[in-house]
Design a protein around this motif. Structure first.
Motif, PDB file in Angstrom:
ATOM      1  N   UNK A  59       0.798  -1.229   0.000  1.00 47.54           N
ATOM      2  CA  UNK A  59       0.000   0.000   0.000  1.00 47.54           C
ATOM      3  C   UNK A  59       0.828   1.274   0.000  1.00 47.54           C
ATOM      4  N   UNK A  60       2.129   1.167   0.164  1.00 43.92           N
ATOM      5  CA  UNK A  60       2.965   2.363   0.196  1.00 43.92           C
ATOM      6  C   UNK A  60       4.400   2.000   0.519  1.00 43.92           C
ATOM      7  N   UNK A  61       5.202   3.038   0.844  1.00 48.23           N
ATOM      8  CA  UNK A  61       6.601   2.809   1.213  1.00 48.23           C
ATOM      9  C   UNK A  61       6.667   2.468   2.698  1.00 48.23           C
ATOM     10  N   UNK A  62       7.291   1.357   3.011  1.00 51.18           N
ATOM     11  CA  UNK A  62       7.359   0.919   4.412  1.00 51.18           C
ATOM     12  C   UNK A  62       8.646   1.392   5.086  1.00 51.18           C
ATOM     13  N   UNK A  63       8.429   2.303   6.033  1.00 51.70           N
ATOM     14  CA  UNK A  63       9.530   2.949   6.748  1.00 51.70           C
ATOM     15  C   UNK A  63       9.975   2.100   7.943  1.00 51.70           C
ATOM     16  N   UNK A  64       9.015   1.413   8.549  1.00 54.55           N
ATOM     17  CA  UNK A  64       9.312   0.689   9.789  1.00 54.55           C
ATOM     18  C   UNK A  64       9.112  -0.800   9.573  1.00 54.55           C
ATOM     19  N   UNK A  65      10.204  -1.502   9.283  1.00 51.30           N
ATOM     20  CA  UNK A  65      10.127  -2.962   9.167  1.00 51.30           C
ATOM     21  C   UNK A  65      11.259  -3.646   9.941  1.00 51.30           C
ATOM     22  N   UNK A  66      12.204  -2.859  10.464  1.00 54.67           N
ATOM     23  CA  UNK A  66      13.272  -3.448  11.293  1.00 54.67           C
ATOM     24  C   UNK A  66      13.762  -2.353  12.231  1.00 54.67           C
ATOM     25  N   UNK A  82      19.307   0.174  16.129  1.00 56.42           N
ATOM     26  CA  UNK A  82      20.015   0.139  17.412  1.00 56.42           C
ATOM     27  C   UNK A  82      20.934  -1.089  17.461  1.00 56.42           C
ATOM     28  N   UNK A  83      21.587  -1.311  18.574  1.00 56.23           N
ATOM     29  CA  UNK A  83      22.418  -2.505  18.803  1.00 56.23           C
ATOM     30  C   UNK A  83      21.506  -3.733  18.603  1.00 56.23           C
ATOM     31  N   UNK A  84      22.027  -4.850  18.031  1.00 60.76           N
ATOM     32  CA  UNK A  84      21.135  -5.927  17.570  1.00 60.76           C
ATOM     33  C   UNK A  84      20.266  -6.601  18.640  1.00 60.76           C
ATOM     34  N   UNK A  85      20.683  -6.610  19.886  1.00 60.55           N
ATOM     35  CA  UNK A  85      19.846  -7.257  20.894  1.00 60.55           C
ATOM     36  C   UNK A  85      18.601  -6.422  21.246  1.00 60.55           C
ATOM     37  N   UNK A  86      18.579  -5.158  20.806  1.00 61.64           N
ATOM     38  CA  UNK A  86      17.378  -4.336  21.038  1.00 61.64           C
ATOM     39  C   UNK A  86      16.232  -4.843  20.171  1.00 61.64           C
ATOM     40  N   UNK A  87      16.494  -5.065  18.880  1.00 65.61           N
ATOM     41  CA  UNK A  87      15.439  -5.587  18.005  1.00 65.61           C
ATOM     42  C   UNK A  87      15.067  -7.006  18.433  1.00 65.61           C
ATOM     43  N   UNK A  88      16.047  -7.765  18.878  1.00 64.66           N
ATOM     44  CA  UNK A  88      15.771  -9.135  19.323  1.00 64.66           C
ATOM     45  C   UNK A  88      14.812  -9.114  20.524  1.00 64.66           C
ATOM     46  N   UNK A 135       9.999  -4.569  30.950  1.00 65.13           N
ATOM     47  CA  UNK A 135      10.646  -3.578  30.084  1.00 65.13           C
ATOM     48  C   UNK A 135      11.650  -4.285  29.188  1.00 65.13           C
ATOM     49  N   UNK A 136      11.390  -4.261  27.891  1.00 68.05           N
ATOM     50  CA  UNK A 136      12.284  -4.969  26.967  1.00 68.05           C
ATOM     51  C   UNK A 136      13.695  -4.380  26.989  1.00 68.05           C
ATOM     52  N   UNK A 137      13.845  -3.130  27.424  1.00 65.81           N
ATOM     53  CA  UNK A 137      15.197  -2.552  27.537  1.00 65.81           C
ATOM     54  C   UNK A 137      16.033  -3.363  28.535  1.00 65.81           C
ATOM     55  N   UNK A 138      15.400  -3.791  29.629  1.00 67.32           N
ATOM     56  CA  UNK A 138      16.110  -4.604  30.627  1.00 67.32           C
ATOM     57  C   UNK A 138      16.493  -5.958  30.026  1.00 67.32           C
ATOM     58  N   UNK A 139      15.602  -6.474  29.148  1.00 68.13           N
ATOM     59  CA  UNK A 139      15.853  -7.791  28.552  1.00 68.13           C
ATOM     60  C   UNK A 139      16.915  -7.700  27.444  1.00 68.13           C
ATOM     61  N   UNK A 140      16.953  -6.559  26.757  1.00 67.68           N
ATOM     62  CA  UNK A 140      18.031  -6.360  25.776  1.00 67.68           C
ATOM     63  C   UNK A 140      19.362  -6.335  26.519  1.00 67.68           C
ATOM     64  N   UNK A 141      19.381  -5.683  27.683  1.00 70.08           N
ATOM     65  CA  UNK A 141      20.570  -5.681  28.542  1.00 70.08           C
ATOM     66  C   UNK A 141      20.935  -7.101  28.951  1.00 70.08           C
ATOM     67  N   UNK A 142      19.902  -7.874  29.325  1.00 72.35           N
ATOM     68  CA  UNK A 142      20.142  -9.274  29.717  1.00 72.35           C
ATOM     69  C   UNK A 142      20.772 -10.050  28.561  1.00 72.35           C
ATOM     70  N   UNK A 143      20.251  -9.837  27.355  1.00 70.14           N
ATOM     71  CA  UNK A 143      20.717 -10.607  26.196  1.00 70.14           C
ATOM     72  C   UNK A 143      22.168 -10.278  25.854  1.00 70.14           C
ATOM     73  N   UNK A 144      22.591  -9.033  26.103  1.00 67.06           N
ATOM     74  CA  UNK A 144      23.979  -8.693  25.756  1.00 67.06           C
ATOM     75  C   UNK A 144      24.896  -8.685  26.974  1.00 67.06           C
TER      76      UNK A 144
END
Ligand SMILES: Cc1cc2nc3c(=O)[nH]c(=O)nc-3n(C[C@H](O)[C@H](O)[C@H](O)COP(=O)(O)O)c2cc1C
Ligand SMILES: [Mn+2]
Length: 478
Positions: free
Chosen positions: A133-140, A201-207, A218-227
């Motif tokens: 339907x258009x240009x997709x700006x947010x996919x990752x 962002x750093x790859x564990x943020x999207x993960x 809070x996924x920010x805490x979990x991104x911290x956990x992952x890295x």
């Protein structure tokens, strides 16, 4: 060493042979998408486009986590780490959330564009598939929103399409955390919802953002956990939200109550363009900030294996395995097949009592990672759930074609799910089925056909002899 930013991750992908640099000019209009499609369908490395038509100041990265080996690299593990290792590592790290730290500034503030200066068409958003339907700006990317009633800050990944110079159409599903915040709280109270979209962002943020963590986590805490190290966050310019300081691009804005614009359709992770163009919520952009020499990131959804499939199968399988075990079920393994586009999971189990597959299915479909899952295969514990070869053979030979397929009506499924008629799809009115491949408990031992394989049909001595002499017979190593 955890990655400090997207660029460090790209460098690592270079070292592992998982990144192709494209110097030739490519068109944001379909060409980048078509390349992304071939990468994902045929298992090519990720890509960094260095020369994007009309956007000389931008580079675009794609296919970053559309293969499990690139997710492993993002987790700072060897690219050939086994599925079992990845699942175990995910669960181990998730036990130790690490709170982010706030820093005064960061690379994402190197360029600040405010108010009337904002023009989303200045960003290299691709037209990904013909028919979108258009240009997709947010996919990752990550979407940051805050619960109005608590300290909960959610990170998720929800698709976004350019509507206008300063407007993004966004798919907010009712069952996702952003949906719970927007429809049930902000919009219900007639208040705008602040939002920040961080790209690259750093790859564990999207993960972390794409993992099904429970509400109020809070996924920010979990991104911290992952890295294993806190994420550094900086405050936004125009909204009271914080984003990873090394993000390549940050888009700030507000989602006003009741505002809707037509969004979609979009070639989705199911492998189809299954949901129609419809009135959906809108982000009104108030600021854009970005790094110098910025790198935009995109995914390329469609036929497997995509970023959604490779990125989410590890956490979903691990979480489901932990959950079923914690409920005392005799399972021996779980795997959500990336090749199934998120539609099929396999659970292996011991069979201590009758219809154990039914108990497992009810638990799977009743837990967050199985909430919208339509299909489940239950295999006995002599089958490795991670091996499609073994699962395929077992499904084909041990599932009673009538009694072994149990169909459940009136179930919740994803509105994007292609199995159902459009009217039902829109409402998420679905159905589910599970395939019971366990031998019935009332069969005599002699009634159960003996599996005829190298591992089961020969004595230990014969097996060892053959293995020892394999090279001497003249066979090559595999
Ligand atoms: C590339 C990609 C695109 C996604 N797009 C959407 C989307 O448009 N809408 C949606 O509800 N979920 C989407 N997801 C899945 C969610 O990000 C995922 O379910 C996540 O857990 C949502 O966060 P939450 O649990 O905090 O709501 C996407 C996932 C990936 C990897
Ligand atoms: Mn969440």
């Amino acid at each position: 060493m955890p990655f400090d930013d997207l660029r460090a991750y790209l460098k690592k992908l270079d070292e592992t042979g998982d990144l192709v640099h494209v110097a030739q000019e490519v068109d944001w209009n379909e060409e980048m998408g078509a390349i992304g499609r071939r990468i994902n369908e045929q298992g090519f490395p990720a890509v960094l486009f260095n020369n994007v038509k009309d956007y000389p100041n931008w580079r675009v990265a794609g296919g970053l986590m559309s293969a499990i080996r690139r997710v492993a690299v993002g987790m700072d593990l060897p690219s050939d780490a086994s599925l079992q290792t990845l699942k175990a590592e995910f669960l181990k790290r998730a036990q130790n959330p690490i709170k982010p730290i706030i820093v005064k500034s960061g690379p994402c503030k190197e360029n600040i564009i405010l108010g009337d200066q904002v023009d989303l068409f200045s960003l290299p958003a691709p037209f990904i598939h013909a028919g979108d339907g258009g240009r997709y700006l947010c996919t990752w990317h990550i979407n940051v929103t805050k619960d109005p009633d608590s300290d909960w800050v959610n990170w998720g990944m929800y698709r976004g399409m350019i509507q206008d110079r300063n407007k993004i159409g966004i798919l907010i599903n009712l069952n996702q955390h952003i949906g719970q915040m927007y429809y049930q709280k902000y919009e219900a109270r007639n208040q705008p919802m602040e939002i920040a979209i961080a790209v690259g962002p750093e790859p564990m943020c999207t993960f972390a953002a794409t993992t099904f963590f429970p509400p109020y986590v809070n996924e920010a805490d979990m991104a911290g956990a992952m890295r294993g190290k806190p994420i550094e966050l900086v405050r936004c310019e125009t909204v009271d939200l914080y984003v990873p300081a090394t993000s390549e691009l940050v888009i700030e804005g507000k989602v006003y109550p009741k505002e809707r614009m037509e969004e979609g359709p979009f070639g989705e992770y199911t492998g189809y363009r299954a949901s129609d163009r419809a009135l959906r919520p809108v982000v009104t952009v108030t600021a854009i900030t970005h790094r110098n020499d910025p790198i935009f990131t995109m995914s390329c959804e469609g036929v497997p294996v995509t970023e959604t499939h490779a990125n989410m199968c590890i956490s979903k399988s691990a979480q489901m395995e932990r959950e079923l075990r914690s409920r005392g079920l005799p399972i021996t393994g779980v795997w959500f097949y990336p090749e199934s586009a998120g539609a099929l999971a396999v659970v292996a189990t011991r069979v201590p009592y009758a219809n154990v597959a039914a108990t497992i299915a009810h638990n799977v479909f009743g837990s967050p990672a199985g909430f919208v899952l339509p299909l489940l295969i239950v295999v006995p514990d002599d089958v490795d759930p991670h091996s499609w070869k073994e699962v395929m053979h077992t499904l084909s030979t041990r599932c009673h074609p009538y009694k072994g397929i149990i169909r459940l009506e009136h179930e919740t499924t994803n509105p994007l799910d292609p199995h159902f008629p459009l009217a039902e799809r829109r409402l998420g009115m679905g159905a589910k089925a599970y395939f019971d491949c366990t031998w019935p408990v009332n069969w005599d031992k002699e009634e159960i056909p003996a599996l005829t394989s190298f591992a089961t049909a020969y004595s230990k001595e014969t097996q060892e002899k053959v293995l020892k002499n394999w090279a001497a017979y003249g066979f090559p190593e595999k």
